[in-house]
Design a protein around this motif. Sequence first.
Motif, short mmCIF file in Angstrom:
data_model
loop_
_atom_site.label_atom_id
_atom_site.label_comp_id
_atom_site.label_asym_id
_atom_site.label_seq_id
_atom_site.Cartn_x
_atom_site.Cartn_y
_atom_site.Cartn_z
N THR A 1 40.33 24.50 -21.09
CA THR A 1 41.16 24.02 -19.98
C THR A 1 42.40 23.34 -20.53
O THR A 1 42.31 22.54 -21.47
N ASN B 1 46.41 21.72 -19.19
CA ASN B 1 47.43 21.51 -18.16
C ASN B 1 48.82 21.37 -18.78
O ASN B 1 49.79 21.16 -18.09
N ALA C 1 46.14 18.56 -11.41
CA ALA C 1 45.70 17.34 -12.07
C ALA C 1 46.69 16.22 -11.74
O ALA C 1 47.90 16.43 -11.77
N GLU D 1 42.55 13.04 -12.51
CA GLU D 1 41.61 13.65 -11.56
C GLU D 1 42.06 15.05 -11.22
O GLU D 1 43.24 15.37 -11.26
N LEU D 2 41.11 15.92 -10.85
CA LEU D 2 41.40 17.27 -10.40
C LEU D 2 41.19 17.37 -8.91
O LEU D 2 40.31 16.70 -8.36
N GLU E 1 37.33 23.88 -9.62
CA GLU E 1 37.26 22.62 -10.36
C GLU E 1 36.09 22.60 -11.34
O GLU E 1 36.24 22.16 -12.49
N VAL F 1 46.44 23.38 -13.24
CA VAL F 1 45.35 23.44 -14.20
C VAL F 1 45.11 24.90 -14.57
O VAL F 1 45.03 25.77 -13.69
#
Length: 172
Positions: free
Chosen positions: A45, A47, A160, A164-165, A89, A30
């Motif tokens: 943000t 990824n 990720a 979900e992180l 996070e 991330v």
Amino acid sequence: MSSDTQDLRGAGPVEAKMLRSVCGLFVTGVTVITSGRGEQAAGTTVNSFTSVSLEPPLVLFCLHRASRLRAVVARSAAYAVNLLAAPQESLALAFASRATASLREVPHHASVTGVPVLSDALGFLSCRLVNTVEAGDHTVFVGEVVEVGLPTRGEEPLVAFRGELGPLREAP
């Protein structure tokens, strides 16, 4: 034309929800991409980041066509990839929202390209924009890495997985 090519022509488009579900099984790091200078500085943000080449040192990331950061990167012709650590996070979530986090609220400093770098990031790459490619509903930004910041702390990265992180060593 080979029979394999002919068979592929019959394949239809994949449903977006199913594509997202399958791609969510690929573990990614991330990042927060930062760009702009002064009052125009912003971040989001991401990824969809990867290394492209070592010689020359190139990396890329992708932004949706409607992303608020797209025009900022294009105007400044530079960006920084801030690799996030597991404890960050909340920072990732703040920069992922439509009302994005303000860089004024996050410790940062200028990189050699003049764009902000998050001071507490696990590591960073400051890049000069060298190419953009329109691809579907996204723009691919390719940059030449002109400065790096290596981690000095032994923290785990933020990853990720399945939407979900979480930290690398625990199931997110």
